[in-house]
Design a protein around this motif. Structure first.
Motif, short mmCIF file in Angstrom:
data_model
loop_
_atom_site.label_atom_id
_atom_site.label_comp_id
_atom_site.label_asym_id
_atom_site.label_seq_id
_atom_site.Cartn_x
_atom_site.Cartn_y
_atom_site.Cartn_z
N ARG B 198 3.25 -24.84 35.06
CA ARG B 198 4.39 -25.69 34.70
C ARG B 198 5.56 -25.45 35.64
O ARG B 198 6.27 -26.36 36.03
CB ARG B 198 4.83 -25.42 33.26
CG ARG B 198 4.20 -26.37 32.24
CD ARG B 198 4.86 -26.27 30.87
NE ARG B 198 4.67 -24.97 30.22
CZ ARG B 198 3.54 -24.62 29.60
NH1 ARG B 198 2.52 -25.45 29.54
NH2 ARG B 198 3.42 -23.43 29.04
N ARG B 199 5.77 -24.17 36.00
CA ARG B 199 6.91 -23.84 36.86
C ARG B 199 6.67 -24.22 38.32
O ARG B 199 7.58 -24.63 39.02
CB ARG B 199 7.20 -22.34 36.78
CG ARG B 199 7.91 -22.00 35.50
CD ARG B 199 7.84 -20.53 35.17
NE ARG B 199 8.30 -20.37 33.80
CZ ARG B 199 9.53 -19.97 33.49
NH1 ARG B 199 10.40 -19.70 34.42
NH2 ARG B 199 9.89 -19.85 32.23
N TYR B 200 5.45 -24.03 38.78
CA TYR B 200 5.16 -24.24 40.20
C TYR B 200 4.96 -25.72 40.54
O TYR B 200 5.14 -26.12 41.69
CB TYR B 200 3.89 -23.49 40.61
CG TYR B 200 4.08 -22.00 40.77
CD1 TYR B 200 5.35 -21.43 40.71
CD2 TYR B 200 3.01 -21.17 40.99
CE1 TYR B 200 5.51 -20.06 40.85
CE2 TYR B 200 3.17 -19.80 41.14
CZ TYR B 200 4.42 -19.26 41.06
OH TYR B 200 4.58 -17.91 41.21
N ARG B 201 4.57 -26.51 39.54
CA ARG B 201 4.09 -27.87 39.81
C ARG B 201 5.06 -28.66 40.67
O ARG B 201 4.66 -29.36 41.60
CB ARG B 201 3.83 -28.58 38.49
CG ARG B 201 3.01 -29.83 38.63
CD ARG B 201 2.49 -30.27 37.27
NE ARG B 201 3.50 -30.09 36.23
CZ ARG B 201 3.22 -29.92 34.94
NH1 ARG B 201 1.96 -29.90 34.55
NH2 ARG B 201 4.16 -29.78 34.06
N ASP B 202 6.35 -28.55 40.38
CA ASP B 202 7.31 -29.36 41.10
C ASP B 202 8.07 -28.56 42.16
O ASP B 202 9.09 -29.01 42.68
CB ASP B 202 8.28 -30.02 40.13
CG ASP B 202 7.52 -30.80 39.07
OD1 ASP B 202 6.62 -31.58 39.46
OD2 ASP B 202 7.80 -30.62 37.88
N ASP B 204 8.95 -26.82 45.78
CA ASP B 204 8.77 -27.36 47.12
C ASP B 204 8.23 -26.32 48.10
O ASP B 204 7.90 -26.65 49.23
CB ASP B 204 10.06 -28.01 47.65
CG ASP B 204 11.18 -27.01 47.84
OD1 ASP B 204 11.03 -25.85 47.42
OD2 ASP B 204 12.21 -27.39 48.41
N SER B 229 -3.78 -27.37 46.46
CA SER B 229 -2.61 -28.11 45.96
C SER B 229 -1.78 -28.72 47.08
O SER B 229 -0.85 -29.48 46.79
CB SER B 229 -1.71 -27.19 45.12
OG SER B 229 -2.28 -26.93 43.88
N THR B 252 15.23 -22.76 45.27
CA THR B 252 14.07 -23.65 45.17
C THR B 252 12.77 -22.94 45.53
O THR B 252 11.72 -23.56 45.59
CB THR B 252 14.22 -24.87 46.10
OG1 THR B 252 14.32 -24.41 47.46
CG2 THR B 252 15.46 -25.68 45.77
N SER B 326 -3.29 -30.17 37.95
CA SER B 326 -2.06 -30.75 37.40
C SER B 326 -1.38 -31.65 38.42
O SER B 326 -0.57 -32.50 38.06
CB SER B 326 -1.11 -29.64 36.94
OG SER B 326 -0.36 -29.15 38.04
N ARG B 327 -1.69 -31.46 39.69
CA ARG B 327 -1.10 -32.31 40.73
C ARG B 327 -2.06 -33.45 41.13
O ARG B 327 -1.80 -34.18 42.08
CB ARG B 327 -0.75 -31.47 41.96
CG ARG B 327 0.45 -30.54 41.71
CD ARG B 327 0.64 -29.54 42.83
NE ARG B 327 0.76 -30.17 44.13
CZ ARG B 327 1.89 -30.59 44.68
NH1 ARG B 327 3.03 -30.43 44.03
NH2 ARG B 327 1.91 -31.16 45.86
#
Lengths: 344, 344
Positions: B198-202, B204, B229, B252, B326-327
């Motif tokens: 959940r934390r890494y998904r978005d 950069d 990914s 970030t 998830s991606r």
């Protein structure tokens, strides 16, 4: 204070620095004679950051030009795990511009106790590292005030080349044109470097790729750009890139390819093809950049392949400087860094 | 076809694979006896991609547990530059899951001609690499169908550990609980891994950090995440991070820290502090994750430090799998990759 003033000045100083190092050829040849009189069977190389890249360059030199097996040291096996390998017949060569990091001095002290011939290559022979080693080689680049290393890196490469060349009976003759070629390279690169900066400025990731002798240049490019522009930048050897990371390359990838004439060129061309196939925007630097499928192409005068890294790093430094300035940073003092990094 | 079906199944297979490798301890000990009867003075290790990380793990094992100096080979010095070092007294150990890359076979063939004792550690002993080496060690992980290597990586680490442990007179006893601990680790990690996803998904960029024995785990994490990914992911040793790249770390940055009990822990804690100081969002994996300033913390049962890499890579693999899914990717066949990478 003008941002990048120190870095800019020290980049510009390099032709003169190269002349100074070349003027000390006899001294370096005497050191080489002393080192290789021991007839080392293996070479271990130590260094972190930029000095680690210089150590890797020396690894290629010793393997290829001297036919000596060589490996890079993991300092932690000494500093954290207290390993005590048998280092008789081993040449342990540690590189550090400041000579001030405790781990390098510790690695050399432990190496000496374990029987190695220890050599420190540093811009500060009076440093803890210089004192710890049996033989201290002065890089002689003069004081470096910018936190981001430039002239100490290239001068270290040249000193290492001259040591190895002397060990194989050379007199450093092929390096003689370096001061003049460096001046020409610095003058010629400006336009193409500015074009590269325009392309990279808004990139979200930069991939630096090289092979063989030019792999350390790719690694140095990634480090310079990361520490001054704060962009996510990674370096790979051309073959290692194809073993996985290539999957992540796409149209938002900016790639910097170090392309030189020489034995690694065909393999490097394969890598550049793979990057282009995936839509990456490739910039090329090196003596073979003119023939690369890339834009811009920053050409560097041709030298024997083993000397190319001394020259090709100059536009890399110019690129890092200008990219950092264009993004509003000050490469003279990157956030959170100091000139001497104290690690173990 | 369900994305990630193969990778998921092969991750789950690992407890059984470990049991199979452990059942072959006597066979591995016999191979170790044969290798070390030659009394090598120096160890050279070769491998690319995940197998390169396994080779680096073996480098720590040989330096620390056997007191033998060791270095990682640059295949290009053989394949491109045709270096012919004197390799008498040298053990050249090449790692490749497929055994199919031409460069590894070439490195071993050249090493053999130059006098080295050559050993191939591969999941396919009948491969070109297995045939080129004097001694072929079968990893025995069973066929791996997913392009992204998982069980062959962990099984290779275990086989390397058992070889080195036998060479120092051990019988692999400390590795006995691995199948059971692996099962527990795979079961326990799910919730924390989902939180990390959940934390890494978005994010950069992802930075993977380890020290000593756990540096290869950080490198393997970066490769797994990058190749499945497509996120810009870089690995650093804790000390090397502080020599420059730390400047690029900010709010970030997602960081993955491999934190284990053992001699590297204090140095690793310093690194985690530096990451937190700069606002990075740190996730920790390892036996000491519970004490790390990180969220989430994925704890792994404690083992002797030199064995921890076999276990701590399991949640890393789960994380890479779930992050890719998830991606919207399919980690069973990352874009542009094949099971056998042919490089020179």
């Amino acid at each position: 204070v003008t941002p990048g003033r120190l870095m800019s000045a020290e980049i510009a100083e390099q032709p003169e620095v190269f002349a100074n190092v070349l003027a000390r050829r006899q001294e370096l040849a005497a050191v080489a004679a002393r080192i290789f009189a021991r007839k080392p069977r293996f070479v271990l190389l130590a260094g972190r950051g930029s000095s680690g890249h210089a150590a890797r360059y020396a690894k290629y030199l010793t393997e290829i030009l001297l036919g000596l097996p060589a490996g890079q040291v993991s300092p932690s096996t000494t500093t954290l795990y207290a390993a005590q390998p048998d280092l008789n017949d081993v040449l342990l060569l540690a590189v550090s511009q400041s000579g001030g990091s405790p781990d390098m001095a510790e690695v050399v002290e432990a190496g000496r106790r374990c029987g190695a011939t220890t050599v420190a290559v540093t811009n500060n022979p009076g440093s803890p590292l210089g004192s710890a080693a049996e033989i201290a080689v002065d890089v002689g680049a003069g004081p470096e005030r910018c936190v981001t290393a430039t002239k100490t890196y290239s001068a270290t490469l040249l000193a290492l080349y001259l040591l190895v060349d002397a060990a194989r009976g050379g007199r450093g003759g092929t390096a003689e044109p370096l001061p003049e070629l460096a001046r020409a390279t610095l003058d010629a690169g400006i336009d193409a470097v500015s074009e590269a900066v325009r392309r990279y400025r808004d990139g979200d990731r930069i991939l630096c790729v090289g092979r063989g002798y030019s792999l350390p240049t790719a690694e140095e490019a990634a480090l310079k750009i990361t520490e001054t522009s704060y962009l996510p930048t990674t370096a790979f050897g051309g073959a290692d890139l194809l073993h996985g990371p290539i999957a992540a390359v796409g149209a938002t990838t900016m790639a910097l390819a170090i392309c030189n004439h020489g034995k690694a060129l065909a393999a490097m061309n394969t890598t550049v093809d793979a990057l282009n196939d995936r839509g990456a925007r490739v910039c090329a630097i090196g003596s073979a950049a003119g023939n690369a499928v890339a834009d811009p192409r920053i050409e560097v005068p041709r030298l024997p392949e083993e000397l190319a890294p001394v020259l090709e790093v100059l536009p890399v430094q110019q690129l890092a400087l200008r990219l950092a300035l264009s993004r509003g940073g000050d490469p003279d003092s990157p956030r959170g860094l100091r000139k001497v990094t104290r690690t173990r």
